[in-house]
Motif scaffolding. Structure first.
Motif, mmCIF file in Angstrom:
data_model
loop_
_atom_site.group_PDB
_atom_site.id
_atom_site.type_symbol
_atom_site.label_atom_id
_atom_site.label_comp_id
_atom_site.label_asym_id
_atom_site.label_seq_id
_atom_site.Cartn_x
_atom_site.Cartn_y
_atom_site.Cartn_z
ATOM 1 N N THR A 190 0.812 -1.219 0.000
ATOM 2 C CA THR A 190 0.000 0.000 0.000
ATOM 3 C C THR A 190 0.845 1.268 0.000
ATOM 4 O O THR A 190 0.313 2.351 -0.228
ATOM 5 C CB THR A 190 -0.911 0.050 1.237
ATOM 6 N N GLY A 191 2.139 1.120 0.294
ATOM 7 C CA GLY A 191 2.996 2.297 0.399
ATOM 8 C C GLY A 191 2.915 2.962 1.767
ATOM 9 O O GLY A 191 3.529 3.998 1.992
ATOM 10 N N VAL A 192 2.155 2.364 2.666
ATOM 11 C CA VAL A 192 1.982 2.893 4.022
ATOM 12 C C VAL A 192 2.408 1.797 4.992
ATOM 13 O O VAL A 192 1.894 0.680 4.927
ATOM 14 C CB VAL A 192 0.497 3.274 4.271
ATOM 15 N N PRO A 193 3.350 2.068 5.909
ATOM 16 C CA PRO A 193 3.817 1.019 6.817
ATOM 17 C C PRO A 193 2.765 0.610 7.849
ATOM 18 O O PRO A 193 1.822 1.348 8.130
ATOM 19 C CB PRO A 193 5.037 1.642 7.493
ATOM 20 N N LEU A 194 2.961 -0.577 8.409
ATOM 21 C CA LEU A 194 2.053 -1.146 9.398
ATOM 22 C C LEU A 194 1.690 -0.155 10.495
ATOM 23 O O LEU A 194 0.515 0.014 10.816
ATOM 24 C CB LEU A 194 2.693 -2.401 10.013
ATOM 25 N N THR A 195 2.671 0.501 11.078
ATOM 26 C CA THR A 195 2.412 1.421 12.189
ATOM 27 C C THR A 195 1.428 2.520 11.794
ATOM 28 O O THR A 195 0.505 2.830 12.555
ATOM 29 C CB THR A 195 3.733 2.058 12.677
ATOM 30 N N ASP A 196 1.579 3.072 10.608
ATOM 31 C CA ASP A 196 0.666 4.126 10.158
ATOM 32 C C ASP A 196 -0.730 3.569 9.884
ATOM 33 O O ASP A 196 -1.729 4.239 10.147
ATOM 34 C CB ASP A 196 1.214 4.828 8.919
ATOM 35 N N HIS A 197 -0.806 2.344 9.356
ATOM 36 C CA HIS A 197 -2.116 1.721 9.154
ATOM 37 C C HIS A 197 -2.833 1.536 10.489
ATOM 38 O O HIS A 197 -4.029 1.803 10.609
ATOM 39 C CB HIS A 197 -1.991 0.371 8.459
ATOM 40 N N VAL A 198 -2.106 1.055 11.482
ATOM 41 C CA VAL A 198 -2.705 0.850 12.798
ATOM 42 C C VAL A 198 -3.178 2.183 13.387
ATOM 43 O O VAL A 198 -4.260 2.269 13.969
ATOM 44 C CB VAL A 198 -1.721 0.130 13.748
ATOM 45 N N MET A 199 -2.393 3.224 13.197
ATOM 46 C CA MET A 199 -2.785 4.540 13.715
ATOM 47 C C MET A 199 -4.046 5.058 13.037
ATOM 48 O O MET A 199 -4.822 5.787 13.629
ATOM 49 C CB MET A 199 -1.638 5.544 13.566
ATOM 50 N N SER A 200 -4.277 4.645 11.794
ATOM 51 C CA SER A 200 -5.500 5.056 11.103
ATOM 52 C C SER A 200 -6.618 4.028 11.294
ATOM 53 O O SER A 200 -7.635 4.076 10.617
ATOM 54 C CB SER A 200 -5.229 5.283 9.615
ATOM 55 N N LYS A 201 -6.395 3.077 12.209
ATOM 56 C CA LYS A 201 -7.383 2.081 12.634
ATOM 57 C C LYS A 201 -7.689 1.013 11.590
ATOM 58 O O LYS A 201 -8.762 0.433 11.586
ATOM 59 C CB LYS A 201 -8.657 2.749 13.128
ATOM 60 N N LEU A 202 -6.732 0.745 10.687
ATOM 61 C CA LEU A 202 -6.852 -0.421 9.819
ATOM 62 C C LEU A 202 -6.358 -1.605 10.637
ATOM 63 O O LEU A 202 -5.217 -1.611 11.101
ATOM 64 C CB LEU A 202 -6.004 -0.272 8.548
ATOM 65 N N GLY A 203 -7.206 -2.599 10.845
ATOM 66 C CA GLY A 203 -6.859 -3.740 11.686
ATOM 67 C C GLY A 203 -5.803 -4.631 11.073
ATOM 68 O O GLY A 203 -5.622 -4.684 9.857
ATOM 69 N N ASP A 215 -15.218 -0.196 4.318
ATOM 70 C CA ASP A 215 -14.744 0.954 3.536
ATOM 71 C C ASP A 215 -13.238 1.152 3.620
ATOM 72 O O ASP A 215 -12.591 1.466 2.624
ATOM 73 C CB ASP A 215 -15.452 2.238 3.987
ATOM 74 N N GLN A 216 -12.672 0.979 4.807
ATOM 75 C CA GLN A 216 -11.238 1.204 4.958
ATOM 76 C C GLN A 216 -10.424 0.153 4.199
ATOM 77 O O GLN A 216 -9.477 0.489 3.498
ATOM 78 C CB GLN A 216 -10.844 1.226 6.429
ATOM 79 N N LEU A 217 -10.809 -1.111 4.298
ATOM 80 C CA LEU A 217 -10.114 -2.158 3.556
ATOM 81 C C LEU A 217 -10.327 -1.955 2.059
ATOM 82 O O LEU A 217 -9.390 -2.099 1.268
ATOM 83 C CB LEU A 217 -10.595 -3.549 3.985
ATOM 84 N N ARG A 218 -11.529 -1.613 1.670
ATOM 85 C CA ARG A 218 -11.843 -1.403 0.245
ATOM 86 C C ARG A 218 -10.966 -0.303 -0.371
ATOM 87 O O ARG A 218 -10.618 -0.372 -1.537
ATOM 88 C CB ARG A 218 -13.311 -1.050 0.077
ATOM 89 N N SER A 219 -10.602 0.689 0.428
ATOM 90 C CA SER A 219 -9.773 1.779 -0.108
ATOM 91 C C SER A 219 -8.393 1.284 -0.539
ATOM 92 O O SER A 219 -7.723 1.940 -1.331
ATOM 93 C CB SER A 219 -9.655 2.919 0.907
ATOM 94 N N HIS A 220 -7.972 0.122 -0.039
ATOM 95 C CA HIS A 220 -6.675 -0.457 -0.411
ATOM 96 C C HIS A 220 -6.829 -1.658 -1.325
ATOM 97 O O HIS A 220 -5.840 -2.189 -1.815
ATOM 98 C CB HIS A 220 -5.895 -0.873 0.840
ATOM 99 N N ALA A 221 -8.046 -2.125 -1.502
ATOM 100 C CA ALA A 221 -8.285 -3.329 -2.291
ATOM 101 C C ALA A 221 -8.282 -2.996 -3.752
ATOM 102 O O ALA A 221 -8.091 -3.738 -4.610
ATOM 103 C CB ALA A 221 -9.608 -3.976 -1.884
#
Length: 110
Positions: free
Chosen positions: A62-75, A104-110
């Motif tokens: 996604t170009g976004v690291p795990l830590t940033d995903h978690v901070m944006s509440k992507l599980g 919606d959040q997962l779909r934005s990366h799918a």
């Protein structure tokens, strides 16, 4: 693998025991079809090794690291689904794997 786990978790949390059993039976039948090669998709093996963990840490393409995903509440379950898809697409040429989801959040990366 993660999608199956997440689906099983959602089924287990259904309040109506009749629906819980009905949906658990459907999931079991679907998994049996995968084993027998009768499902509209093929079984994809995932190993929780260094390659998978690196993909997870790096954000699963996604170009976004795990830590940033978690901070944006992507599980982490959703991120594992993205990592599995990324590794699958690396192994199989000429195939674009999508992710069907109502999230919606997962779909934005799918």
């Amino acid at each position: 693998m993660t999608a199956v786990i997440e689906t099983g978790n959602h089924i287990a949390q259904l309040a109506d025991g009749r629906l819980r059993r009905q949906d658990a039976d459907k999931l079991s039948q679907l998994l049996q079809q995968v084993i027998e090669g009768k499902a509209p998709w093929v079984l994809h093996s995932v190993e929780w090794g260094p390659e998978f963990l690196r993909a997870l840490i790096d954000g699963a393409g996604t170009g976004v690291p795990l830590t940033d995903h978690v901070m944006s509440k992507l599980g982490l379950g959703d991120l594992c689904i993205l990592a599995e898809r990324e590794l699958y697409q690396r192994r199989v040429s000429g195939v674009e794997a999508g992710i069907w989801t109502l999230d919606d959040q997962l779909r934005s990366h799918a």
